[in-house]
Write an enzyme that holds these catalytic residues in place. Sequence first.
Site, PDB file in Angstrom:
ATOM      1  N   HIS A 192      43.198  31.784  -4.255  1.00 37.10           N
ATOM      2  CA  HIS A 192      42.671  30.466  -3.933  1.00 37.10           C
ATOM      3  C   HIS A 192      43.761  29.390  -3.815  1.00 37.10           C
ATOM      4  O   HIS A 192      43.519  28.217  -4.129  1.00 37.10           O
ATOM      5  CB  HIS A 192      41.647  30.034  -4.989  1.00 37.10           C
ATOM      6  N   GLU A 216      45.401  37.188  -1.517  1.00 35.16           N
ATOM      7  CA  GLU A 216      44.829  36.141  -0.672  1.00 35.16           C
ATOM      8  C   GLU A 216      45.248  34.748  -1.128  1.00 35.16           C
ATOM      9  O   GLU A 216      45.115  34.400  -2.298  1.00 35.16           O
ATOM     10  CB  GLU A 216      43.307  36.246  -0.682  1.00 35.16           C
ATOM     11  N   GLU A 242      41.690  30.775   5.869  1.00 34.40           N
ATOM     12  CA  GLU A 242      40.351  30.189   5.840  1.00 34.40           C
ATOM     13  C   GLU A 242      40.371  28.671   5.934  1.00 34.40           C
ATOM     14  O   GLU A 242      39.389  28.056   6.338  1.00 34.40           O
ATOM     15  CB  GLU A 242      39.600  30.607   4.569  1.00 34.40           C
ATOM     16  N   HIS A 292      36.841  34.809   6.717  1.00 33.68           N
ATOM     17  CA  HIS A 292      36.237  34.169   5.550  1.00 33.68           C
ATOM     18  C   HIS A 292      34.767  33.947   5.871  1.00 33.68           C
ATOM     19  O   HIS A 292      34.424  33.491   6.952  1.00 33.68           O
ATOM     20  CB  HIS A 292      36.954  32.841   5.308  1.00 33.68           C
TER      21      HIS A 292
END
Length: 388
Positions: A192, A216, A242, A292
């Site tokens: 994140h 990610e 994303e 995403h």
Amino acid sequence: MRITGISTHVVGTPWRNLTYVLVHTDEGISGVGETRMLGHTDALLGYLKEAEVNHILGSDPFAVEDLVRRMKYGDYGRAGEIVMSGVAVVEMACWDIKGKALGVPVWQLLGGKVTDRVKAYANGWYTTERTPEAYHKAARAVMERGYRALKIDPFGTGHFELDQQQTLYAVSLIEAVRDAIGPDAELMLEMHGRFSPATAVRLAKELAPFRPAWLEEPVPPENLKALEKVAAKVDVPVATGERIHDRIEFRELFESQAADILQPDVGHIGGIWETRKLAATAETHYMLVAPHNVGGPVLTAASLQVGFTSPNFKVLEHFNDFADAEIKKVVKGAPQVDPEDGCFHLSDAPGLGVELDVDAAAEFPQQRAHFDLWAEGWEKRKPKEGGA
């Protein structure tokens, strides 16, 4: 055929609002699009109200390219998340209209299928206590549902750094999940955008024994030089994208080769055709695409149109069997993961193959949805009153 108007329907949960847009035509055919905004739903609705008058009304829904270009550039501003999300929901609906009018699925209009199935990975499944025992049990349930892949962010409220105690605890969570899913399932590791490059590299090495399928957003998305630093020092594939809302802005990623897997959000990057164009460019750079997808069934159906037609499509994220599973009833024909192989299977239904049930959608009114990755207990996706 001409567009006569649009109508918006917001489906709300405590942590996410899903915005559905119906595009109506003078021939009685309507199409549907969807996106999920975080904290910007009213801004999106405001933009769509203006765009309806300025760009959408009277347009030919078959002329998707023309409508997208006018919405993106016709206001002489630089399109960001709100504009590109508005473009996306209208664009998806136009493809839906086109497919219905011609009696063919959208994937057929994009060049035809290259596969009959798209692998799914589960997210939103770890809304339980943040313990190895609870995560083990929850991960087992994902496998029993038929999935062959899942994703997890085990890092709590980690930001830039993660001390040794927190690191060991995160490792214990991943160890429990890997034990639960077995050696063959894919385990995606989500960061994140939390960490500094040095911390991301250290954590990747700590977690390497559990064979993550990808790393990610290891660093915040604004600084691609920092991502290059991570990519140069880890053996795990790097995934990101994303929070990039224009495919042109992927140019630096292509030039740097700092990512192995691109994760555009079909609902934020301008829709199906924009994502398919990006996938084609990614193919020339030997990169995979794994969109995403934190939306509902319409966004899932739209993402699958890209999946069925893209040779370099890896896997599709799916929340709706776990977090807010009840919202699946707002759409008729919602895509389902086949428990026999953990995949979505090709549909021959015209358009996107789904229909919004407006009455069912009304049962989930818009909420003050809030999702704070830096708050304790964020993974439970049940924000406290007042947005804390």
